[in-house]
Write a protein that holds these residues in place. Structure first.
Motif, mmCIF file in Angstrom:
data_model
loop_
_atom_site.group_PDB
_atom_site.id
_atom_site.type_symbol
_atom_site.label_atom_id
_atom_site.label_comp_id
_atom_site.label_asym_id
_atom_site.label_seq_id
_atom_site.Cartn_x
_atom_site.Cartn_y
_atom_site.Cartn_z
ATOM 1 N N ALA A 142 34.803 40.466 41.147
ATOM 2 C CA ALA A 142 35.551 40.109 42.348
ATOM 3 C C ALA A 142 36.455 38.929 42.017
ATOM 4 C CB ALA A 142 34.603 39.734 43.475
ATOM 5 N N ALA A 143 37.687 38.990 42.520
ATOM 6 C CA ALA A 143 38.634 37.909 42.271
ATOM 7 C C ALA A 143 39.465 37.657 43.521
ATOM 8 C CB ALA A 143 39.551 38.259 41.105
ATOM 9 N N ILE A 171 38.639 43.748 43.977
ATOM 10 C CA ILE A 171 37.392 44.171 43.352
ATOM 11 C C ILE A 171 37.787 45.093 42.202
ATOM 12 C CG2 ILE A 171 35.165 45.332 43.637
ATOM 13 C CD1 ILE A 171 35.451 42.802 45.339
ATOM 14 N N ILE A 172 37.364 44.735 40.993
ATOM 15 C CA ILE A 172 37.730 45.489 39.803
ATOM 16 C C ILE A 172 36.516 46.299 39.360
ATOM 17 C CG2 ILE A 172 38.583 45.351 37.445
ATOM 18 C CD1 ILE A 172 39.193 42.389 39.608
ATOM 19 N N HIS A 173 36.708 47.601 39.228
ATOM 20 C CA HIS A 173 35.645 48.534 38.863
ATOM 21 C C HIS A 173 35.830 49.023 37.429
ATOM 22 C CE1 HIS A 173 34.318 49.233 43.099
ATOM 23 N NE2 HIS A 173 35.555 48.832 43.339
ATOM 24 N N GLY A 174 34.742 49.437 36.810
ATOM 25 C CA GLY A 174 34.765 49.987 35.457
ATOM 26 C C GLY A 174 33.869 49.171 34.547
ATOM 27 N N HIS A 224 39.786 32.369 42.309
ATOM 28 C CA HIS A 224 38.516 32.389 41.597
ATOM 29 C C HIS A 224 38.176 33.815 41.165
ATOM 30 C CE1 HIS A 224 37.456 32.969 45.900
ATOM 31 N NE2 HIS A 224 36.702 33.924 45.389
ATOM 32 N N VAL A 225 37.193 33.906 40.271
ATOM 33 C CA VAL A 225 36.712 35.200 39.779
ATOM 34 C C VAL A 225 35.217 35.082 39.550
ATOM 35 C CG1 VAL A 225 37.227 34.646 37.346
ATOM 36 C CG2 VAL A 225 37.115 37.046 38.086
ATOM 37 N N ARG A 226 34.495 36.183 39.790
ATOM 38 C CA ARG A 226 33.048 36.179 39.568
ATOM 39 C C ARG A 226 32.553 37.591 39.316
ATOM 40 N NH1 ARG A 226 30.092 37.917 44.069
ATOM 41 N NH2 ARG A 226 31.325 38.071 45.962
ATOM 42 N N ASN A 227 31.433 37.690 38.607
ATOM 43 C CA ASN A 227 30.732 38.960 38.461
ATOM 44 C C ASN A 227 29.951 39.237 39.729
ATOM 45 O OD1 ASN A 227 31.579 39.464 35.830
ATOM 46 N ND2 ASN A 227 29.774 38.548 34.907
#
Length: 92
Positions: free
Chosen positions: A46-47, A10-13, A36-39
């Motif tokens: 999230a990836a 989970i990528i924040h910022g 996969h990756v998604r908003n």
């Protein structure tokens, strides 16, 4: 010999509206990863990445920087189940 690993991140910022998903897809494919990756509705991305452990480590390091215009504040990772073959951008 490298081992296979699967990670969910989970990528924040400031990671939405800056091309983060498309950049992630390109980086993952360059490193030979599937996933996969998604908003997410909360503004994070999230990836899931699956592949050689060294490539996973390189991808997570890249995610901490992101594409131009992104401002990553945190990357939370955990081991996860293997995603389907290939790398995909998921749309809600």
């Amino acid at each position: 010999m490298s081992r296979t690993r699967t990670v969910e991140a989970i990528i924040h910022g400031r990671v939405q509206g800056v091309g983060y998903r498309f950049w992630t897809k390109g980086e993952a494919e360059r490193l030979g990863l599937s996933g996969h990756v998604r908003n997410r509705p909360d503004g994070t991305v999230a990836a899931a990445f699956s592949g050689e452990a060294d490539a996973i480590a390189a991808m997570l390091a890249a995610c901490r920087q992101g594409p131009p215009g992104a401002r990553v504040t945190d990357v939370v990772e955990r081991d996860g189940p293997a995603p389907a073959a290939g790398f995909h951008i998921l749309h809600d």
